[in-house]
Design an enzyme around this catalytic site. Structure first.
Site, PDB file in Angstrom:
ATOM      1  N   GLY A 148     -34.704   9.883  10.940  1.00  0.00           N
ATOM      2  CA  GLY A 148     -36.099   9.487  11.018  1.00  0.00           C
ATOM      3  C   GLY A 148     -36.691   9.321   9.633  1.00  0.00           C
ATOM      4  O   GLY A 148     -36.138   9.792   8.630  1.00  0.00           O
ATOM      5  N   CYS A 149     -37.826   8.643   9.579  1.00  0.00           N
ATOM      6  CA  CYS A 149     -38.444   8.362   8.284  1.00  0.00           C
ATOM      7  C   CYS A 149     -38.928   9.647   7.614  1.00  0.00           C
ATOM      8  O   CYS A 149     -38.600   9.913   6.453  1.00  0.00           O
ATOM      9  CB  CYS A 149     -39.581   7.360   8.456  1.00  0.00           C
ATOM     10  SG  CYS A 149     -40.763   7.783   9.748  1.00  0.00           S
ATOM     11  N   TYR A 150     -39.712  10.453   8.344  1.00  0.00           N
ATOM     12  CA  TYR A 150     -40.196  11.700   7.743  1.00  0.00           C
ATOM     13  C   TYR A 150     -39.036  12.606   7.332  1.00  0.00           C
ATOM     14  O   TYR A 150     -39.011  13.106   6.199  1.00  0.00           O
ATOM     15  CB  TYR A 150     -41.107  12.445   8.717  1.00  0.00           C
ATOM     16  CG  TYR A 150     -42.491  11.886   8.890  1.00  0.00           C
ATOM     17  CD1 TYR A 150     -43.379  11.806   7.818  1.00  0.00           C
ATOM     18  CD2 TYR A 150     -42.948  11.463  10.129  1.00  0.00           C
ATOM     19  CE1 TYR A 150     -44.673  11.313   7.987  1.00  0.00           C
ATOM     20  CE2 TYR A 150     -44.236  10.972  10.313  1.00  0.00           C
ATOM     21  CZ  TYR A 150     -45.092  10.900   9.240  1.00  0.00           C
ATOM     22  OH  TYR A 150     -46.374  10.421   9.417  1.00  0.00           O
ATOM     23  N   THR A 152     -36.109  11.956   6.395  1.00  0.00           N
ATOM     24  CA  THR A 152     -35.438  11.468   5.193  1.00  0.00           C
ATOM     25  C   THR A 152     -36.187  11.902   3.931  1.00  0.00           C
ATOM     26  O   THR A 152     -35.590  12.444   2.990  1.00  0.00           O
ATOM     27  CB  THR A 152     -35.321   9.925   5.242  1.00  0.00           C
ATOM     28  OG1 THR A 152     -34.510   9.566   6.368  1.00  0.00           O
ATOM     29  CG2 THR A 152     -34.700   9.373   3.971  1.00  0.00           C
TER      30      THR A 152
END
Lengths: 345, 345, 345, 345
Positions: A148-150, A152
């Site tokens: 996921g973006c967060y 990462t």
């Protein structure tokens, strides 16, 4: 040379895959698949791709998809869980950008996503694609669950410090902020310009589905069990995540110790840049690029560390890292097709 | 392989030159020059270039500069006029991004720029770098005056229609809108976030220095003398120009005639994309790229054409077109190093 | 003291009516009506009204509505046409913010709105609420068709110059720009943050439904028939309209003539401010307020005028002008409840 | 009826004072003073005040200033320390919006502000103007040190919970985010539109001068000594602060306990609104108004509280609270002249 397919090309993750794969030197062919818009000329929907991607969307057909070297799934969580299983073990390397195959614990998925989980046997085999921390497994993987973006932004900044015992993970507070593109391309009240613009908000307070993903990865990569406080804020801008993490430092640890740990950890990783001196750190540093910039500093008044991770949520937080993983799987240099310079402004 | 130098690298034009030249396959070396910040490590000023451009700025020194194949000047108008003359005819191809060498008529420069003009003999030899309209001269040129951002968006959209007699240039109204990056990197009241954000404004009413440049280019490329009305608006966004031009159409001319004229004119030009059908046209179509998208439509109620040109002001309106011109001078394909896909969001 | 009702309070026009009427000294009671959300506590939908408007939405009921002094309809075009007729002549003054009762010619409504028109006998009686130009009729009116946002900005700036013969309306080009709130509160692709932000776009090219409204009003107030070119642009900001109009000036007319005409026309009108000297004019001048700022200048190179009108589209372009009209109808000073200072930033 | 003077009217705090005082029913006269722009017509500098504040700026003159009932100083920190002393005890109530008189400990001021402190005898007498917590002292005060913007948002949300022992202040992490107007009206690199827009950044990492102010106020109002971690982020929007605070809760404390504590504390305070149920909380709730919205929730996984405070930094965080304090000093209802409805969009 590879043939790649993108399922769910009309989402922002898909559009970024196209942006990078279009110029990827080892990709000889890229095709776009859809569940609902068969035949639509892609550039008629997305004018920025006029003269670049003037091809029709193709119907999802497993016989066809099996013939690609790599299939990216950029469909939403809850969709990929049903869409990809028929392709597993049938030929192509699979890289899923959704949250459906990340959580090893099915109950966690059900609790946080409030959806039916993907088949457990596939979840078991899926490899978590945090490239810098899982390269060996990624190289062998047939199925990658792209992070996921967060997670990462958070993990790349805090993992080295936890692993090396420099911070105390028993009181780890993570305050994350994201641009609006993370919410996807579906118009909603939350992404309605007039109400999002000039409005910084906190959302899903203590309930973001990336919490179990971060905790799982901390344990996976450092063998430390942490119970994190994690909150997310919506920032009136399109791209970018900045995650600010706070934790007590271990006895006597200095800013220099933190910086050196980060530098040492990432010295061979082309996309992680360690900032060692800064008054201000912003998301524009990485805009449009696959970089993740990390920084850590001890507040000597409180003996707590402030730890920063910055990414472009659509690139290192999604499509860029997916391609980076593909490069690893294909034994290409990680930077192949990804070495763009950040736009800054 | 080429060696290129950039004078004035700290401006936004300079930063965009770096962004593209860093990955230009025919550039083996790129150095940055400054009049005032000698020795400063570039990435310490511009964090987005960490690990990319960790070199010191060099002092402007003509002996050194002479050894480059191409020298880009990205210094402000009024500065380049004094800076470049010693380099003329001394070796490198010179490409100036300022307004100092565009106007052939010195009085025009004095009137509109309110500055002392560059040496007339250099102005005379300089070639106006509107690539698609001046390719033959650019190929031979030693000194290129790169076009202004507004003129690029305006001229590329209206020149074919004037040249082919489809619109009447005697009542040509051009209403242009630009993102704030066009104002450069110097903090001023006009670019102060709190006062620029959420504020659309018109500025330099009827007095923008790009007026004589547009009129000169219309005459240069179509042999038509036009007296234009031209106004510019500052839009609360960073990148992008959209120019909306209005003119009566010649008897019986239809939307189809306009579209076909544009398509025919630009059929061999990779960076000009003709939109033939659109409800809405925005600057995001070209964001971060060297494309110029053009469109024209007849309003049958009024027999007037609405003509649109859209560019990223920092790319096709500055650094991108400069590199495109370099490619032409160097007999490279125009797209070399410039074939990035627009970011869209 | 008055009792007022708002139908369609959940739209942006409705929210602005609430903002001003809540503090209107002559309004003793304000109730909110809805077709679909009966019983919902208003502040649970709109948190900014917590402790201010903690009342339930009421079901639209004509018996109830008849008892109010004034009923504002802030429902969309195509809805008010059906909703208001049963209330006509039954007691309350009616003020409609939609486009349904503005166009006297039913064919025009059908052509431009592509909807079924309101009953002709009501349209005939409705009074166009451009306050400064129609005060006498508004004072007597039982039914007011509140002007559109674009027409308000355009008409207030150009009408004096047309009426006094200072500009030639036979070549009138109007290039208008609006913030996104004009598109209402319904999430759509066009108002989706990630695609609207950092994107200036032109939309409804030559086809905006405000074209016939502007032409009708020019004729109504000046007896001049004009065929206008009118285009609209979406600016990545929430509030504000800036309309730039262009027309040839009549022989010998100077900037001073234009300014004096505007000053003379509006000398007794508290909400119209004439700018006589400006390098830059922006929408922030009027933000959050009921002002309309106007400006005109002759370009002596071309003998054409550049004419600017600036409003907050939600205030003078909607709710503010509606309340101003109510004040006129109720014999109150026009500024009652409306004399807020613009926010500027 | 009062006569009020504003020193430093050209800053954003000053402009907001004007916005509210212009319509304050007990202010019969408001004059503007400056150190450097004597004679300049105020509306010629700030077009939004055309026809509203068309008066010249006056020279700072103590004989003149003594005759006002209230003098607001909206000059920067480091300036007010020298400017106000001659007025102390000479007649007017003084309300200072800078940081110069807030810190009782001179060494703290020197350390965090890196400037020479104001005269100690005045600092000693100054009353900290956090209205809701210091009303009794404010009523008697001749000199008010108006709180900083961040401290206001933070303190109003956490003080009740600390005072009532519901959270453990020994690990208090405060992650604050602000719009750009907090940086004032002076153009700088940090407020330059192109570099601020689309860029979320952290700045003054662990070094913000509001840290000692928050710690001092916690002790002043709760008798608890806390050592806080406090960081500040710059959000690409103009107005608004959202502060997210994290702390362990005391044994067994629930979300309900936190909400009830907030509700009880603020039940008689018109500007503090307690949110008891929310998925998302944003700065638009309070935009343009003097409200502070507070919220607290226990994360049962971690037994830590997430505490939110939201204000408009220019209103409750500056000018609004200053006027609220004036109202208290003058025995007026706190809401006098301040009861505007938030704009929301």
């Amino acid at each position: 040379m590879m043939k790649v397919a993108i399922i769910g090309a009309t989402g922002y993750g898909g559009l970024e895959l196209i942006r990078f794969l279009h110029n990827h030197p080892e990709v000889e062919r890229m095709d776009l698949f859809t569940s609902s818009e068969e035949g639509v000329i892609f550039s008629s929907k997305f004018g920025h791709l006029l003269n670049i991607q003037d091809v029709p969307l193709q119907k999802i057909d497993y016989e066809t998809l099996m013939k690609y070297d790599v299939v990216f799934a950029s469909t939403p969580s809850g969709v990929t869980s049903k869409l990809l299983p028929p392709l597993v073990g049938r030929g192509p390397k699979l890289i899923d950008l959704s949250g459906d195959y990340r959580l090893k614990n099915l109950q966690d998925y059900e609790k946080w996503y409030k959806k039916e989980p993907a088949p457990p046997e596939i979840i078991e085999k899926s490899v978590y694609g945090l490239t810098e921390w899982n390269e060996k497994n990624i190289k062998e993987a047939a199925f990658i669950a792209n992070p996921g973006c967060y997670p990462t932004a958070v993990l790349l900044s805090i993992l080295p410090l936890i692993k090396n015992g420099l911070i105390d993970p028993s009181f780890l507070v993570i305050d994350a902020k994201s641009g609006v593109s993370g919410a996807g391309n579906k118009p909603t009240k939350m992404t309605h310009f007039s109400e999002t613009n000039e409005n910084l908000s906190i959302y899903k307070i203590n309930e973001h589905q990336h919490i179990p993903e971060i905790e799982q990865a901390i344990e996976m990569f450092t063998n430390v069990k942490a119970t994190i406080t994690f909150n997310t804020h919506l920032v009136p801008m399109t791209r970018g995540i900045l995650a600010t993490s706070y934790a007590p430092v271990t006895n006597g640890v200095t800013t220099k110790d933190l910086s050196e740990c980060l530098l040492e950890t990432y010295k061979k990783h082309p996309f992680i840049r360690v900032i060692t001196d800064a008054d201000t750190i912003g998301t524009s540093r990485v805009k449009g690029s696959n970089y993740c910039d990390v920084f850590a500093k001890v507040d000597e008044r409180t003996n707590r560390a402030t730890i920063i991770g910055v990414i472009d949520n659509l690139v290192k937080g999604a499509a860029g890292q997916a391609i980076q993983n593909m490069n690893v799987q294909m034994n290409l240099p990680q930077t192949t097709g990804l070495n763009v310079v950040p736009l800054f402004i």
